[in-house]
Write a protein that holds these residues in place. Structure first.
Motif, PDB file in Angstrom:
ATOM      1  N   VAL A  66       6.986   6.303   0.168  1.00 12.53           N
ATOM      2  CA  VAL A  66       6.687   5.350   1.155  1.00 12.53           C
ATOM      3  C   VAL A  66       5.723   4.202   0.905  1.00 12.53           C
ATOM      4  O   VAL A  66       4.595   4.819   0.657  1.00 12.53           O
ATOM      5  CB  VAL A  66       6.573   5.748   2.407  1.00 12.53           C
ATOM      6  N   ARG A  67       6.115   2.996   0.771  1.00 10.17           N
ATOM      7  CA  ARG A  67       5.297   1.799   0.514  1.00 10.17           C
ATOM      8  C   ARG A  67       5.513   0.963   1.694  1.00 10.17           C
ATOM      9  O   ARG A  67       6.333   0.835   2.310  1.00 10.17           O
ATOM     10  CB  ARG A  67       5.416   1.158  -0.660  1.00 10.17           C
ATOM     11  N   ARG A  68       4.138   0.638   2.187  1.00  8.64           N
ATOM     12  CA  ARG A  68       4.023  -0.266   3.284  1.00  8.64           C
ATOM     13  C   ARG A  68       3.870  -1.748   2.727  1.00  8.64           C
ATOM     14  O   ARG A  68       2.380  -2.046   2.124  1.00  8.64           O
ATOM     15  CB  ARG A  68       3.059  -0.047   4.297  1.00  8.64           C
TER      16      ARG A  68
ATOM     17  N   GLU B 137       7.933  -0.842   5.985  1.00  7.16           N
ATOM     18  CA  GLU B 137       7.750   0.242   5.331  1.00  7.16           C
ATOM     19  C   GLU B 137       9.188   0.382   4.440  1.00  7.16           C
ATOM     20  O   GLU B 137      10.295   0.400   4.768  1.00  7.16           O
ATOM     21  CB  GLU B 137       7.612   1.465   6.207  1.00  7.16           C
TER      22      GLU B 137
ATOM     23  N   ARG C  39       0.757  -1.076  -0.019  1.00  3.76           N
ATOM     24  CA  ARG C  39      -0.007  -0.065   0.063  1.00  3.76           C
ATOM     25  C   ARG C  39       0.778   1.195  -0.104  1.00  3.76           C
ATOM     26  O   ARG C  39       1.789   1.368   0.774  1.00  3.76           O
ATOM     27  CB  ARG C  39      -0.869  -0.208   1.425  1.00  3.76           C
ATOM     28  N   LYS C  40       0.571   2.250  -0.980  1.00  8.31           N
ATOM     29  CA  LYS C  40       1.186   3.469  -0.992  1.00  8.31           C
ATOM     30  C   LYS C  40       0.721   4.475   0.020  1.00  8.31           C
ATOM     31  O   LYS C  40      -0.279   4.706   0.371  1.00  8.31           O
ATOM     32  CB  LYS C  40       1.180   4.176  -2.308  1.00  8.31           C
ATOM     33  N   VAL C  41       1.818   4.641   1.004  1.00  9.56           N
ATOM     34  CA  VAL C  41       1.414   5.493   2.212  1.00  9.56           C
ATOM     35  C   VAL C  41       1.650   7.075   2.042  1.00  9.56           C
ATOM     36  O   VAL C  41       1.000   7.977   2.429  1.00  9.56           O
ATOM     37  CB  VAL C  41       2.476   5.178   3.532  1.00  9.56           C
ATOM     38  N   PHE C  42       2.799   7.339   1.060  1.00 12.19           N
ATOM     39  CA  PHE C  42       3.045   8.705   0.825  1.00 12.19           C
ATOM     40  C   PHE C  42       3.897   8.688  -0.513  1.00 12.19           C
ATOM     41  O   PHE C  42       4.637   7.919  -0.920  1.00 12.19           O
ATOM     42  CB  PHE C  42       4.015   9.264   1.961  1.00 12.19           C
ATOM     43  N   GLN C  43       3.623   9.711  -1.262  1.00  6.82           N
ATOM     44  CA  GLN C  43       4.395  10.067  -2.441  1.00  6.82           C
ATOM     45  C   GLN C  43       4.840  11.724  -2.419  1.00  6.82           C
ATOM     46  O   GLN C  43       3.785  12.425  -2.559  1.00  6.82           O
ATOM     47  CB  GLN C  43       3.663   9.673  -3.730  1.00  6.82           C
TER      48      GLN C  43
ATOM     49  N   ASP D 229       4.783  -6.161   8.832  1.00  8.86           N
ATOM     50  CA  ASP D 229       4.719  -5.341   7.703  1.00  8.86           C
ATOM     51  C   ASP D 229       6.398  -4.483   7.643  1.00  8.86           C
ATOM     52  O   ASP D 229       7.076  -4.630   8.857  1.00  8.86           O
ATOM     53  CB  ASP D 229       4.033  -4.114   8.164  1.00  8.86           C
TER      54      ASP D 229
END
Length: 202
Positions: free
Chosen positions: A27-29, A45, A17-21, A43
């Motif tokens: 950041v991908r989790r 990150e 899951r993409k957390v931030f771009q 998990d």
């Protein structure tokens, strides 16, 4: 005895899951399957990153080109070798290195050789850095259309003795990781036990 080496391995990813771009990194989790039967999912990150190049540029007198540039996260003006991101889609690492040397160092090189490839933070980032040795240097002008901006505006350049640079690194006075890796690799090459990879095509 076989020389130590990294080996490719891929653990199953149950979900990502993409957390931030951001502009440059994201950041991908990842949720990974259990490493052992009956274990729990866990998990990790991961910082997504386009990768980077660095250039150890050495002149006929054996001096290395370094730049001094402000780095906001470190709150320092750092001593660095010319470097940059692989942020041009489809651009090979060697071409990015040629471009960065001209943009940041105002020099061109007649001979290019891969020096090392490394991952600066493999526990949390996908970033891969390719470092090249550049020799046969001549002065160059900025590429047409290139305009320095942000931190690059106050960038300065200098030529340093390699041994003095290594001394500063070991004293903790130069802390840029790419500069440390490239400088120590080049220093090791000056011993008889180490050999470069094949030169890049001209």
């Amino acid at each position: 005895m076989t020389a130590p080496h990294d080996t490719a391995e891929h653990w199953p990813v149950e979900s990502a899951r993409k957390v931030f771009q951001g502009v440059l990194v994201g950041v991908r989790r990842d949720t990974l399957a259990p490493a052992t039967p009956g274990g729990e999912f866990f998990d990790r990150e991961v910082v997504t990153h386009p990768g980077a190049v660095g250039v150890v540029a050495v002149d006929s007198a054996g001096r290395m080109l370094v730049i001094q540039q402000y780095r906001h996260a470190a709150k320092k003006r750092m001593v660095e070798i010319p470097a940059g991101l692989l942020d041009v889609e489809g651009e090979p690492a060697i071409e990015a290195a040629r471009r960065e040397l001209r943009e940041e160092g105002l020099v061109e090189a007649a001979r290019w050789t891969p020096l090392l490839t490394y991952q600066p933070s493999p526990g949390s980032s996908e970033e891969v850095v390719h470092v090249f040795l550049a020799e046969g240097l001549t002065e160059a002008t900025l590429p047409v259309g290139f305009d320095a901006e942000h931190e690059e505006v106050s960038l300065t350049r200098s030529w340093v003795d390699v041994d003095e640079l290594i001394t500063a690194i070991l004293a903790g006075q130069v802390q840029n990781g790419l500069t440390i890796a490239g400088s120590l690799a080049f220093s090791a090459l000056r011993g008889a036990k180490h050999h470069l990879r094949a030169p890049c095509p001209t």
